[in-house]
Design an enzyme around this catalytic site. Structure first.
Site, PDB file in Angstrom:
ATOM      1  CG  PHE A 118       1.293  -3.730 -23.189  1.00  0.00           C
ATOM      2  CD1 PHE A 118       1.803  -2.517 -22.758  1.00  0.00           C
ATOM      3  CD2 PHE A 118       0.375  -3.723 -24.232  1.00  0.00           C
ATOM      4  CE1 PHE A 118       1.411  -1.319 -23.343  1.00  0.00           C
ATOM      5  CE2 PHE A 118      -0.026  -2.539 -24.832  1.00  0.00           C
ATOM      6  CZ  PHE A 118       0.492  -1.333 -24.381  1.00  0.00           C
ATOM      7  CB  CYS A 119       1.159  -3.880 -17.189  1.00  0.00           C
ATOM      8  SG  CYS A 119       1.795  -5.448 -16.556  1.00  0.00           S
ATOM      9  CB  THR A 120       5.201  -1.330 -15.534  1.00  0.00           C
ATOM     10  OG1 THR A 120       4.328  -0.216 -15.663  1.00  0.00           O
ATOM     11  CG2 THR A 120       6.627  -0.844 -15.323  1.00  0.00           C
TER      12      THR A 120
END
Length: 284
Positions: free
Chosen positions: A185-187
């Site tokens: 996951f990331c922004t």
């Protein structure tokens, strides 16, 4: 005035970026938009902001103008609102990659990375395992300073300083991931998609990306199984699970995130310094 903030990316093979650049720049300027659009052989990545009328017109333009030959027809946007314009100017830039990993460019025609949507992920985390009974490992692909603002509970965080370090870090720690369902996951989704593709390519099984990243997760299910806020790369610094700006600020001198508690420190001088600056100076 309410400003609409749009973020979007799409991995798709592009070969006319040099010709598109001045035309896209001109259209954005006509609409009064500000922000950055990155064009690379592997796709598009954008963060722009403007009035509702302007952003709606841009979405119609990028999806349907014959110039783009339908390459962005399915481009999905993440939206948030602010009271002021977060960007100073409008830039359309040509890049080798839309997110730098320093690995051969993704081949979009081979298909995107497997993904899990926010509601399914929440159900997995509620149960403690995925639908097949495997334990779920949340893998944060962001930089260390972003992770410090907030992340998923019990997420793996390898304290990288830039995304190009990710392949080497995963090679050194792949034992942490074997036999589990890995959700990167990331922004907003771009780094975790590229990370998931890389992990699949090196033979790590049961890898997913979080569809739309943290911001889409907040939009769909709020802050369940997440602690803190989400760092964003504009003047807002961070958004809470309700997608509202927080009281965190960015230090003008060193770009560190300064929490409300740290803002009470004598070392914090708005526009000049923060506790991180003072710590770095004392260690020098």
């Amino acid at each position: 005035m309410t400003i609409v903030n749009l973020a979007a990316y799409h991995f798709v093979s592009l070969d006319a970026n040099e010709q598109w650049r001045p035309l896209v720049t001109a259209r954005c300027n006509e609409l009064g938009l500000r922000g950055t659009i990155l064009l690379a052989p592997e796709g598009i990545n954008l963060f722009i902001a403007g009035t509702r009328e302007a952003t709606d017109a841009f979405i119609a333009y990028i999806r349907h103008d014959p110039l783009f030959e339908g390459k962005f027809a399915t481009l999905q946007f993440k939206e948030s609102l602010s009271d002021s314009q977060p960007f100073r100017r409008m830039l359309v830039r040509l890049k080798r990659e839309i997110i730098t990993m320093k690995k051969p460019a993704i081949k979009p025609e081979l298909g995107r990375a497997p993904f899990v949507d926010a509601r399914t992920l929440k159900a997995w985390l509620d149960r403690g395992h995925d639908d097949a009974g495997r334990p779920v490992v949340m893998l944060d692909t962001r930089n260390a300073f972003e992770v410090d603002v907030g992340t998923f509970d019990n997420a793996l965080d390898y304290r990288i300083d830039k995304f190009s370090e990710f392949p080497e870090v995963i090679d050194a720690n792949r034992a942490d991931l074997e036999g589990k369902t890995v959700v990167s996951f990331c922004t907003g989704g771009i780094r975790c998609e590229k990370a998931a593709i890389h992990m699949k390519e090196i033979g790590i099984d049961n890898v997913y990306q979080l569809e739309g990243g943290i911001l889409k997760y907040f939009e769909e299910v709020g802050g369940a199984h997440y602690h803190g806020d989400c760092f964003v790369f504009d003047y807002r610094t961070a958004l809470n699970p309700q997608l509202q700006p927080t009281e965190n600020v960015t230090c003008f001198a060193c770009r560190a995130v300064v929490t409300p508690e740290a803002q009470q420190s004598p070392s914090y001088v708005p526009g000049k310094s923060c506790p991180a600056c003072a710590q770095a100076a004392s260690a020098a």
